[in-house]
Design an enzyme around this catalytic site. Structure first.
Site, PDB file in Angstrom:
ATOM      1  N   SER A  35     -14.230 111.352  53.245  1.00  0.00           N
ATOM      2  CA  SER A  35     -14.840 110.646  52.123  1.00  0.00           C
ATOM      3  C   SER A  35     -16.199 110.059  52.471  1.00  0.00           C
ATOM      4  O   SER A  35     -16.931 109.624  51.583  1.00  0.00           O
ATOM      5  CB  SER A  35     -13.918 109.517  51.661  1.00  0.00           C
ATOM      6  OG  SER A  35     -13.835 108.514  52.671  1.00  0.00           O
ATOM      7  N   VAL A  49     -15.320 105.128  57.271  1.00  0.00           N
ATOM      8  CA  VAL A  49     -14.976 105.107  58.691  1.00  0.00           C
ATOM      9  C   VAL A  49     -13.595 105.704  58.947  1.00  0.00           C
ATOM     10  O   VAL A  49     -13.384 106.408  59.948  1.00  0.00           O
ATOM     11  CB  VAL A  49     -15.069 103.673  59.260  1.00  0.00           C
ATOM     12  CG1 VAL A  49     -14.068 102.741  58.601  1.00  0.00           C
ATOM     13  CG2 VAL A  49     -14.882 103.663  60.771  1.00  0.00           C
ATOM     14  N   ASP A  50     -12.635 105.472  58.070  1.00  0.00           N
ATOM     15  CA  ASP A  50     -11.263 105.927  58.299  1.00  0.00           C
ATOM     16  C   ASP A  50     -11.171 107.452  58.354  1.00  0.00           C
ATOM     17  O   ASP A  50     -10.647 108.028  59.308  1.00  0.00           O
ATOM     18  CB  ASP A  50     -10.326 105.386  57.215  1.00  0.00           C
ATOM     19  CG  ASP A  50     -10.213 103.875  57.237  1.00  0.00           C
ATOM     20  OD1 ASP A  50     -10.267 103.300  58.342  1.00  0.00           O
ATOM     21  OD2 ASP A  50     -10.083 103.270  56.161  1.00  0.00           O
ATOM     22  N   SER A  51     -11.664 108.115  57.315  1.00  0.00           N
ATOM     23  CA  SER A  51     -11.556 109.567  57.276  1.00  0.00           C
ATOM     24  C   SER A  51     -12.437 110.229  58.330  1.00  0.00           C
ATOM     25  O   SER A  51     -12.103 111.297  58.849  1.00  0.00           O
ATOM     26  CB  SER A  51     -11.901 110.093  55.880  1.00  0.00           C
ATOM     27  OG  SER A  51     -13.229 109.774  55.531  1.00  0.00           O
ATOM     28  N   LEU A  89     -15.194 115.746  48.703  1.00  0.00           N
ATOM     29  CA  LEU A  89     -15.191 115.987  47.262  1.00  0.00           C
ATOM     30  C   LEU A  89     -16.302 115.180  46.595  1.00  0.00           C
ATOM     31  O   LEU A  89     -16.413 113.971  46.803  1.00  0.00           O
ATOM     32  CB  LEU A  89     -13.849 115.585  46.652  1.00  0.00           C
ATOM     33  CG  LEU A  89     -12.612 116.290  47.209  1.00  0.00           C
ATOM     34  CD1 LEU A  89     -11.369 115.803  46.481  1.00  0.00           C
ATOM     35  CD2 LEU A  89     -12.746 117.805  47.108  1.00  0.00           C
ATOM     36  N   CYS A 100      -5.922 109.424  41.375  1.00  0.00           N
ATOM     37  CA  CYS A 100      -6.792 110.276  42.189  1.00  0.00           C
ATOM     38  C   CYS A 100      -6.006 110.929  43.317  1.00  0.00           C
ATOM     39  O   CYS A 100      -6.111 112.136  43.559  1.00  0.00           O
ATOM     40  CB  CYS A 100      -7.945 109.448  42.750  1.00  0.00           C
ATOM     41  SG  CYS A 100      -9.158 110.404  43.669  1.00  0.00           S
ATOM     42  N   GLY A 142      -7.321 109.777  55.800  1.00  0.00           N
ATOM     43  CA  GLY A 142      -7.487 108.489  56.470  1.00  0.00           C
ATOM     44  C   GLY A 142      -6.637 107.384  55.886  1.00  0.00           C
ATOM     45  O   GLY A 142      -6.910 106.206  56.129  1.00  0.00           O
ATOM     46  N   CYS A 180     -14.014 103.310  42.900  1.00  0.00           N
ATOM     47  CA  CYS A 180     -15.135 104.115  43.388  1.00  0.00           C
ATOM     48  C   CYS A 180     -16.120 104.498  42.298  1.00  0.00           C
ATOM     49  O   CYS A 180     -17.328 104.531  42.530  1.00  0.00           O
ATOM     50  CB  CYS A 180     -14.628 105.361  44.113  1.00  0.00           C
ATOM     51  SG  CYS A 180     -13.831 106.589  43.042  1.00  0.00           S
TER      52      CYS A 180
END
Length: 399
Positions: A42, A45-47, A66, A134, A158, A230
């Site tokens: 995305s 930081v996580d993904s 995406l 989502c 993530g 988002c």
């Protein structure tokens, strides 16, 4: 120095034991080294750390991002390092890691499955949870299809949630860091989807994830977490709804639950269940929105105790428990822990079937339950295990 580091230096963050983090990710994936895994990136930081750990672990990683909406050429977020579009951050991270990266235009799908549903829910007097929609549609259903087309054996995200396999069946469980746990938002993940999903951050806490990013030299190590929906980055969702569904701006009345008309309002989409501020009516006692009637355009208000909910019915259910279906569990009167808000702990409850509908009855009143929200169900004998859930269709008040 890489292109990413040239643009924005890596911040000073305490490093994390990289070997331990890589082994944790490898255990979460549970596939032979060299297997192809699609990493949903995305730009956060996580993904990004998921993609990096899997690459370090020896997997054939393909990054996929995406494009879901467009707020202009540069969506700037306060406090972000070299703020810009998340897609740009994902692309730079993939370049630095040396993995292939694809950007898929899903704007049309996202609008149909998430944004339009979000606006319609408010118009119907509901309180939607777009992140669940989502995950349920665009991310897990559609993106998993892409992962399979790319020849991947699994797709990694993530999310802070744990996947475990017991007696040959995949279970979803809370992450080790309960403060970051996202199982509530993933209640609609089907058993078939769970077979193909992996969550490499299950055993890490957020500071450790940022530490991994810093250890790897990723410039997004200190990138702030998104705090808003988002596609509504400034938090002003009412302006978006007014644009998409202007009929929600029709005036109506604010009515006390005893029948008294207390005032007027300029649009039902301005209100949600449990709201206290902004009512602009005064009767000498605190009043809360207890119900919305979109047909009559009434905002019904009452005392706080009127928010207590005795039971609720579920729609669009999903089941990950041991029983054959949620209906079978409800017919058996299965006890559950029901969670009606992501920020609220689960409450003891029991499933049943009333008039052909799966019903959740609380052991004691639950406050602020709103149609359109999700109700995630957990196992009382194993509170970390997610059993499934559904979207709240109707509620029955204690009083």
């Amino acid at each position: 120095m890489t292109l990413a580091e040239d643009i924005c230096p890596v911040p000073t963050i305490a490093r994390t034991d990289m070997d331990a983090a890589v082994e944790s990710a490898r255990a979460a994936v549970g596939l032979p080294v060299g297997s192809r895994v699609v990493a949903a990136m995305s730009g956060g930081v996580d993904s990004t750390v998921v993609a990096a750990l899997l690459h370090r672990a020896g997997y054939d990683v393909v990054g996929v991002t995406l494009q879901l909406y467009d707020h202009g050429a540069a969506l700037k977020k306060k406090g972000a390092c070299c703020a810009g579009q998340d897609i740009h951050d994902a692309r730079l991270a993939a370049e630095m890691l040396g993995i292939p990266h694809y950007v898929l235009d899903y704007e049309s799908r996202f609008r149909d499955a998430v944004i339009d549903q979000f606006a319609d829910a408010y118009l119907a007097g509901q309180t939607p949870v777009p992140c669940i929609r989502c995950n349920q549609t665009v991310k897990f259903r559609d993106l998993l299809d892409v992962a399979r087309d790319l020849g991947a054996e699994a797709m990694a995200t993530g999310h802070y949630v744990r996947r475990s396999v017991v007696d040959g069946r995949a279970q979803m469980r809370k992450a080790i860091d309960h403060s970051r746990d996202q199982s509530y938002f993933l209640f609609a993940t089907t058993a078939q989807q769970l077979d193909d999903l992996r969550f490499p951050l299950a055993d890490l806490e957020k500071p450790q994830v940022r530490g991994v990013a810093a250890e790897l030299g990723l410039r997004i190590a200190a990138k702030p977490d998104s705090q808003d929906i988002c596609f509504v980055p400034n938090g002003d969702y009412r302006t978006l709804i007014d644009k998409l569904r202007p009929q929600g701006r029709e005036a109506g009345e604010i009515v006390h639950m005893d029948g008294r008309v207390l005032g007027g309002h300029s649009g039902i989409t301005d209100y949600t269940i449990g709201q206290r501020r902004g009512l602009n009516v005064a009767v000498g006692e605190p009043l809360f929105v207890t119900r919305l009637d979109p047909v009559k355009r009434h905002v019904i208000v009452g005392p706080r105790e009127a928010l207590l909910t005795a039971s609720l019915t579920l729609d669009e259910t999903n089941w990950l428990g041991d029983e054959a279906s949620i209906e079978a569990a409800a017919e058996a009167g299965a006890p559950v822990l029901a969670r009606v808000r992501s920020t609220r702990p689960p409450s003891p409850a029991r499933l049943s079937v009333i008039d052909g509908t799966v019903t959740v009855t609380f052991a004691s009143g639950e406050e602020g339950v709103a149609p359109g929200q999700a109700c995630a169900l957990y196992d009382p004998a194993d509170p970390d295990r997610l059993l499934g859930g559904g979207f709240i269709k109707t509620t029955t008040a204690v009083v």
